[in-house]
Design a protein around this motif. Structure first.
Motif, PDB file in Angstrom:
ATOM      1  N   ASP A 135       0.825  -1.214   0.000  1.00  0.00           N
ATOM      2  CA  ASP A 135       0.000   0.000   0.000  1.00  0.00           C
ATOM      3  C   ASP A 135       0.858   1.262   0.000  1.00  0.00           C
ATOM      4  OD1 ASP A 135      -2.236  -1.563   0.012  1.00  0.00           O
ATOM      5  OD2 ASP A 135      -2.518  -1.473   2.191  1.00  0.00           O
ATOM      6  N   GLU A 136       1.952   1.212   0.822  1.00  0.00           N
ATOM      7  CA  GLU A 136       2.845   2.367   0.871  1.00  0.00           C
ATOM      8  C   GLU A 136       3.513   2.599  -0.481  1.00  0.00           C
ATOM      9  OE1 GLU A 136       5.513   1.519   4.020  1.00  0.00           O
ATOM     10  OE2 GLU A 136       4.105   2.099   5.617  1.00  0.00           O
ATOM     11  N   ASN A 137       3.967   1.490  -1.099  1.00  0.00           N
ATOM     12  CA  ASN A 137       4.600   1.619  -2.420  1.00  0.00           C
ATOM     13  C   ASN A 137       3.618   2.146  -3.455  1.00  0.00           C
ATOM     14  OD1 ASN A 137       7.049   0.706  -1.490  1.00  0.00           O
ATOM     15  ND2 ASN A 137       6.664  -1.434  -2.008  1.00  0.00           N
ATOM     16  N   ASN A 138       2.397   1.630  -3.384  1.00  0.00           N
ATOM     17  CA  ASN A 138       1.380   2.109  -4.328  1.00  0.00           C
ATOM     18  C   ASN A 138       1.106   3.591  -4.125  1.00  0.00           C
ATOM     19  OD1 ASN A 138       1.082  -0.394  -5.514  1.00  0.00           O
ATOM     20  ND2 ASN A 138      -0.612  -1.017  -4.166  1.00  0.00           N
ATOM     21  N   ALA A 139       1.061   4.008  -2.825  1.00  0.00           N
ATOM     22  CA  ALA A 139       0.830   5.428  -2.536  1.00  0.00           C
ATOM     23  C   ALA A 139       2.001   6.267  -3.035  1.00  0.00           C
ATOM     24  CB  ALA A 139       0.628   5.633  -1.030  1.00  0.00           C
ATOM     25  N   THR A 140       3.225   5.736  -2.826  1.00  0.00           N
ATOM     26  CA  THR A 140       4.406   6.472  -3.294  1.00  0.00           C
ATOM     27  C   THR A 140       4.396   6.593  -4.812  1.00  0.00           C
ATOM     28  OG1 THR A 140       5.692   5.665  -1.415  1.00  0.00           O
ATOM     29  CG2 THR A 140       6.920   6.527  -3.297  1.00  0.00           C
ATOM     30  N   ILE A 141       4.102   5.491  -5.476  1.00  0.00           N
ATOM     31  CA  ILE A 141       4.032   5.512  -6.948  1.00  0.00           C
ATOM     32  C   ILE A 141       2.958   6.476  -7.424  1.00  0.00           C
ATOM     33  CG2 ILE A 141       3.448   4.126  -8.975  1.00  0.00           C
ATOM     34  CD1 ILE A 141       4.752   1.737  -7.500  1.00  0.00           C
TER      35      ILE A 141
END
Length: 288
Positions: free
Chosen positions: A82-88
């Motif tokens: 989720d964090e990576n998706n938010a960062t992306i």
């Protein structure tokens, strides 16, 4: 499920166990009663069941611990995803915003370049028009004086005999340079003879006629000065002395009470050379 497996194992053990002997190995002990044998078997069975239950609880604890660890790892992975998706998503949003800003800036730059091109074209057209007006004004004024000036320019017999003798064998570049020094020393009449000699020899005719105009202007010969200025402008209208030429032309017309032409030259000077010191002087004359 584990409990059921434990019960099956116990029953299998009972079925395949050896029949107990009615006598002990040494033969010294009395034969056990049937009730004793059953109690003993039940006790042994109960002990095995308890042992199996303890093992089952241990296995259950291990299983639950592993399951809890798997769930924690799964939650951690989901959190990181989720964090990576938010960062992306943030990076993508930031890039899209940057692209939009850059496109907007490019469009504004293109519009500015187009506007600048139009302005340059307009200024060029206006400048050309103003120069054409100046040329026409110069050509329309004093045709008779022009003929007289040209005659004086092309006829060395009208120069002072002594000066003519001194200039006869001098290189034209030297003659011209000496004429400029004489002009700086305010010896306008003699300077004129030097410039006429240079112009007759086709040496720097545009600047030479301009300096002849200056010599005439400072001697108060305003009509003659205007004619020399006109010839100079016709030969080269982009010279660095053009602002001063236009200012003195306007002042010469003013001295001759030709206010209309004087006004035209002052206005043209301000329009064509707005940053020059002559333009500042012209503005003072316009607002008098």
């Amino acid at each position: 499920m584990l409990k059921q497996i434990g019960v099956v194992l116990v029953l299998a053990n009972l079925l395949f166990a050896e029949e107990p002997s009615a006598f002990n190995a040494g033969g010294d002990t009395l034969m056990k009663t049937k009730e004793q044998i059953i109690d003993e078997k039940l006790f042994n069975l109960s002990s095995k069941v308890k042992n199996l239950e303890v093992s089952q609880e241990g296995l259950k604890s291990v299983f639950e611990g592993q399951l809890q660890r798997i769930q924690e790892v799964s939650r951690e992975l989901n959190t990181r995803v989720d964090e990576n998706n938010a960062t992306i998503a943030n990076i993508k949003e930031h890039m899209e915003a940057n692209f939009a800003t850059q496109n907007e800036n490019i469009q504004k730059l293109q519009q500015s370049i187009a506007a600048l091109g139009e302005l340059i074209q307009k200024v060029d057209m206006q400048t050309k028009s103003e120069i054409d007006v100046i040329k026409k004004m110069l050509l329309d004024e004093g045709q008779q004086e022009k003929k007289e000036v040209k005659k004086n320019n092309s006829n060395p017999r009208q120069t002072d005999a002594k000066v003519a003798e001194e200039l006869r064998d001098k290189p034209l570049a030297e003659v011209f340079a000496e004429g400029e020094k004489l002009l700086e020393q305010k010896q306008y009449k003699i300077a004129s003879e030097y410039f006429k000699k240079a112009v007759d020899g086709h040496y720097k005719p545009a600047r030479g006629n301009y300096l002849l105009g200056e010599s005439a202007f400072y001697q108060g010969k305003y009509e003659e000065a205007i004619q020399y200025y006109k010839i100079s402008a016709e030969r080269y209208d982009k010279a660095d002395y053009m602002p001063l030429l236009m200012l003195h032309t306007a002042q010469a017309f003013k001295k001759l009470n030709n206010n209309e032409n004087a006004l035209k030259f002052l206005e043209s000077l301000v329009a064509l050379y707005p940053d020059s010191k002559e333009s500042k002087e012209a503005k003072k004359l316009l607002f008098k």
